[in-house]
Design a protein around this motif. Structure first.
Motif, mmCIF file in Angstrom:
data_model
loop_
_atom_site.group_PDB
_atom_site.id
_atom_site.type_symbol
_atom_site.label_atom_id
_atom_site.label_comp_id
_atom_site.label_asym_id
_atom_site.label_seq_id
_atom_site.Cartn_x
_atom_site.Cartn_y
_atom_site.Cartn_z
ATOM 1 N N ARG A 44 -117.053 -77.199 -4.851
ATOM 2 C CA ARG A 44 -115.773 -76.904 -5.431
ATOM 3 C C ARG A 44 -116.083 -75.364 -6.268
ATOM 4 N NH1 ARG A 44 -110.630 -78.046 -4.575
ATOM 5 N NH2 ARG A 44 -112.261 -78.980 -2.753
ATOM 6 N N ARG A 45 -117.412 -75.591 -7.036
ATOM 7 C CA ARG A 45 -117.730 -75.110 -8.652
ATOM 8 C C ARG A 45 -118.107 -73.563 -7.848
ATOM 9 N NH1 ARG A 45 -122.005 -77.250 -11.342
ATOM 10 N NH2 ARG A 45 -122.848 -75.986 -9.664
ATOM 11 N N GLY A 46 -118.422 -73.336 -6.693
ATOM 12 C CA GLY A 46 -119.048 -72.114 -6.096
ATOM 13 C C GLY A 46 -117.820 -71.133 -5.430
ATOM 14 N N THR A 47 -116.986 -72.176 -5.002
ATOM 15 C CA THR A 47 -115.219 -71.362 -4.444
ATOM 16 C C THR A 47 -114.292 -70.909 -5.537
ATOM 17 O OG1 THR A 47 -115.431 -73.006 -2.524
ATOM 18 C CG2 THR A 47 -113.161 -72.146 -3.310
ATOM 19 N N TRP A 48 -114.091 -71.352 -6.659
ATOM 20 C CA TRP A 48 -114.177 -71.114 -8.158
ATOM 21 C C TRP A 48 -114.679 -69.774 -8.181
ATOM 22 C CZ3 TRP A 48 -109.089 -71.395 -10.020
ATOM 23 C CH2 TRP A 48 -108.431 -72.821 -10.131
ATOM 24 N N ARG A 49 -115.472 -69.710 -8.316
ATOM 25 C CA ARG A 49 -116.773 -68.789 -9.124
ATOM 26 C C ARG A 49 -116.400 -67.605 -7.914
ATOM 27 N NH1 ARG A 49 -120.243 -69.059 -12.996
ATOM 28 N NH2 ARG A 49 -120.330 -71.670 -11.972
ATOM 29 N N ARG A 50 -116.415 -67.434 -7.188
ATOM 30 C CA ARG A 50 -116.484 -66.499 -6.129
ATOM 31 C C ARG A 50 -114.720 -65.751 -5.866
ATOM 32 N NH1 ARG A 50 -119.277 -69.841 -3.355
ATOM 33 N NH2 ARG A 50 -118.032 -70.732 -1.590
ATOM 34 N N TRP A 51 -114.132 -67.584 -5.803
ATOM 35 C CA TRP A 51 -112.687 -67.038 -5.945
ATOM 36 C C TRP A 51 -112.208 -65.627 -7.461
ATOM 37 C CZ3 TRP A 51 -108.172 -67.601 -8.763
ATOM 38 C CH2 TRP A 51 -106.901 -67.447 -8.444
ATOM 39 N N LEU A 52 -112.705 -66.227 -8.231
ATOM 40 C CA LEU A 52 -112.053 -65.991 -9.858
ATOM 41 C C LEU A 52 -112.634 -64.187 -9.640
ATOM 42 C CD1 LEU A 52 -112.436 -68.637 -12.070
ATOM 43 C CD2 LEU A 52 -110.347 -67.218 -11.050
ATOM 44 N N ALA A 53 -114.237 -64.089 -9.370
ATOM 45 C CA ALA A 53 -114.396 -62.664 -9.463
ATOM 46 C C ALA A 53 -113.313 -61.634 -8.218
ATOM 47 C CB ALA A 53 -116.459 -62.887 -8.677
ATOM 48 N N LYS A 54 -112.954 -62.019 -7.259
ATOM 49 C CA LYS A 54 -112.616 -61.532 -6.454
ATOM 50 C C LYS A 54 -111.360 -60.738 -7.695
ATOM 51 C CE LYS A 54 -113.331 -62.681 -1.856
ATOM 52 N NZ LYS A 54 -113.821 -63.890 -0.766
ATOM 53 N N GLN A 55 -110.724 -61.607 -8.180
ATOM 54 C CA GLN A 55 -109.757 -61.295 -8.885
ATOM 55 C C GLN A 55 -110.400 -60.548 -10.339
ATOM 56 O OE1 GLN A 55 -106.615 -61.943 -7.783
ATOM 57 N NE2 GLN A 55 -107.756 -63.574 -6.065
ATOM 58 N N ASN A 56 -111.821 -59.923 -10.839
ATOM 59 C CA ASN A 56 -112.090 -59.904 -11.906
ATOM 60 C C ASN A 56 -111.707 -60.795 -12.930
ATOM 61 O OD1 ASN A 56 -113.557 -57.442 -13.112
ATOM 62 N ND2 ASN A 56 -111.929 -56.322 -13.898
#
Length: 125
Positions: A44-56
Motif C-alpha cells: 500500500r505504501r508503494g501504491t501511495w508513492r506511485r500515485w502521488l508521484a503521478k500527481q507531482n
C-alpha cells in the motif's frame, strides 16, 4: 460489520493514536494526509508513492498506527479516526466527503496514516 464500542482500553488506544496523528500533521512539512486500511501495508505504501508521484507530489511519511486487527476492529478504528480527523484542514478531500471503508476479508490488517506535500523544486547545479 459488528460495531465495537470505543470504550475502555480500546478508547485509550484510539485516543493515543489520535494524539500521534495530530502531532504528525501539525508539522509544516505535512500539506495533506489521509488514513486507511491495509492487509499489505508495504504494498500500500508503494501504491501511495506511485500515485502521488503521478500527481507531482511527494510522500513524506507512512506509518502503521495499529496492526494485527480483525476486520471488524480495523473498520471501527479507521471510521473513528475518520470521524475525528476529516474536518481537519489538511485532510485529503476525496470526491466524496464521507467514510468509504475498504477492508479485505482477512484478519491481520492495519490502520495507517500517510502524508505528503509538493515536490521540492529542483536546484540548478
Amino acid at each position: 460489520m459488528r460495531i465495537l464500542p470505543a470504550t475502555g482500553r480500546r478508547l485509550i488506544r484510539y485516543n493515543a493514536s489520535l494524539r500521534t496523528v495530530k502531532d504528525v500533521i501539525s508539522s509544516s512539512k505535512v500539506e495533506q494526509f489521509s488514513t486507511g486500511i491495509s492487509a499489505t501495508p508495504i504494498a500500500r505504501r508503494g501504491t501511495w508513492r506511485r500515485w502521488l508521484a503521478k500527481q507531482n507530489l511527494e510522500m513524506r511519511g507512512f506509518v502503521q498506527l495499529d496492526w494485527s486487527l480483525s476486520r471488524d476492529e480495523v473498520l471501527n478504528y479507521e471510521r473513528w479516526l475518520f470521524e475525528n480527523l476529516s474536518a481537519h484542514r489538511k485532510y485529503a478531500k476525496q470526491a466524496h466527503d464521507r467514510h468509504q471503508p475498504n477492508a479485505s476479508q482477512h484478519d491481520e490488517q492495519c490502520v495507517y496514516l500517510v502524508w505528503w506535500g509538493s515536490m521540492p523544486e529542483e536546484l540548478d547545479a
